[in-house]
Design an enzyme around this catalytic site. Structure first.
Site, mmCIF file in Angstrom:
data_model
loop_
_atom_site.group_PDB
_atom_site.id
_atom_site.type_symbol
_atom_site.label_atom_id
_atom_site.label_comp_id
_atom_site.label_asym_id
_atom_site.label_seq_id
_atom_site.Cartn_x
_atom_site.Cartn_y
_atom_site.Cartn_z
ATOM 1 C CG ASP A 102 -2.040 1.003 1.104
ATOM 2 O OD1 ASP A 102 -3.201 0.582 0.942
ATOM 3 O OD2 ASP A 102 -1.759 2.226 1.151
ATOM 4 C CB ILE A 103 0.792 4.251 -2.156
ATOM 5 C CG1 ILE A 103 1.865 5.140 -2.737
ATOM 6 C CG2 ILE A 103 -0.463 5.033 -1.812
ATOM 7 C CD1 ILE A 103 1.485 5.734 -4.087
ATOM 8 C CB VAL A 151 -9.202 1.723 -5.084
ATOM 9 C CG1 VAL A 151 -8.811 1.208 -6.465
ATOM 10 C CG2 VAL A 151 -8.233 2.811 -4.629
ATOM 11 C CG HIS A 170 -8.510 -2.872 -2.417
ATOM 12 N ND1 HIS A 170 -9.448 -2.256 -3.217
ATOM 13 C CD2 HIS A 170 -8.412 -2.113 -1.299
ATOM 14 C CE1 HIS A 170 -9.888 -1.169 -2.602
ATOM 15 N NE2 HIS A 170 -9.279 -1.071 -1.433
ATOM 16 C CG HIS A 189 -6.648 -2.819 3.060
ATOM 17 N ND1 HIS A 189 -5.918 -1.675 2.812
ATOM 18 C CD2 HIS A 189 -7.875 -2.590 2.526
ATOM 19 C CE1 HIS A 189 -6.682 -0.796 2.171
ATOM 20 N NE2 HIS A 189 -7.874 -1.323 1.991
HETATM 21 P P1 AMP Z 1 -9.770 1.462 0.281
HETATM 22 O O1 AMP Z 1 -10.129 2.633 1.141
HETATM 23 O O2 AMP Z 1 -10.023 0.146 0.947
HETATM 24 O O3 AMP Z 1 -10.366 1.554 -1.101
HETATM 25 O O4 AMP Z 1 -8.187 1.505 0.148
HETATM 26 C C1 AMP Z 1 -7.499 1.989 -0.964
HETATM 27 C C2 AMP Z 1 -6.030 1.874 -0.636
HETATM 28 O O5 AMP Z 1 -5.305 1.996 -1.837
HETATM 29 C C3 AMP Z 1 -5.508 2.937 0.329
HETATM 30 O O6 AMP Z 1 -4.975 2.295 1.480
HETATM 31 C C4 AMP Z 1 -4.434 3.655 -0.493
HETATM 32 O O7 AMP Z 1 -3.322 4.039 0.282
HETATM 33 C C5 AMP Z 1 -4.069 2.616 -1.542
HETATM 34 N N1 AMP Z 1 -3.537 3.116 -2.790
HETATM 35 C C6 AMP Z 1 -4.038 4.092 -3.575
HETATM 36 N N2 AMP Z 1 -3.276 4.254 -4.666
HETATM 37 C C7 AMP Z 1 -2.270 3.357 -4.588
HETATM 38 C C8 AMP Z 1 -1.158 3.027 -5.401
HETATM 39 N N3 AMP Z 1 -0.906 3.665 -6.558
HETATM 40 N N4 AMP Z 1 -0.319 2.045 -4.991
HETATM 41 C C9 AMP Z 1 -0.535 1.410 -3.829
HETATM 42 N N5 AMP Z 1 -1.584 1.670 -3.012
HETATM 43 C C10 AMP Z 1 -2.429 2.624 -3.377
#
Ligand code: AMP
Length: 125
Positions: free
Chosen positions: A39-40, A106, A110, A112
């Site tokens: 995760d970024i 997103v 996914h 986590h």
């Molecule tokens: P969610 O709130 O469950 O949709 O989590 C989305 C996650 O995606 C967040 O923890 C972000 O930090 C992560 N995220 C967004 N863009 C990227 C990226 N380019 N690479 C890795 N993680 C990302």
């Protein structure tokens, strides 16, 4: 902005772009069914995202439409990522946010995966 979990799949979402290699990511695991990357914005010592290769908006969409093979492949991949990082003992946490109340941002399913530290209460109050 949290998403509406019933929206159609948008193939311009950031994780679709990561799967196509249009946005860089560090590959931690890949097989026929899943891809894992850090995760970024990590929320724990280890914070990995595991995504299915298929086009699914959320856990809801995936559990309703994915084939048994895709579901088995993805679930096994999540377990494999945890074992790859030696997390089984002392343990780890999985989390999937779904839709607006879940705080999903997103619109590609996914999971986590958090680990390498005690993770505290399940939900912040
Ligand atoms: P969610 O709130 O469950 O949709 O989590 C989305 C996650 O995606 C967040 O923890 C972000 O930090 C992560 N995220 C967004 N863009 C990227 C990226 N380019 N690479 C890795 N993680 C990302």
């Amino acid at each position: 902005m949290p998403i509406d979990a019933t929206q159609p799949y948008d193939d311009q979402n950031i994780f679709a772009k990561i799967l196509r290699g249009e946005i860089p990511s560090t590959k931690l695991y890949e097989d026929e069914w899943a891809y894992a990357f850090p995760d970024i914005n990590p929320q724990a010592e280890l914070h990995v995202l595991v995504i299915p290769k298929g086009a699914y908006v959320s856990w809801d969409d995936f559990s309703a439409r994915a084939s048994d093979e895709e579901i088995a492949g993805f679930i096994r991949a999540v377990g494999a990522v945890a074992r790859q990082h030696d997390l089984v003992e002392p343990g780890y946490r999985l989390l999937a946010n779904i839709g607006s109340h879940g705080g999903q941002e997103v619109p590609h399913l996914h999971v986590h995966l958090f680990g390498k530290q005690p993770l505290g209460p399940m939900i912040a109050r």
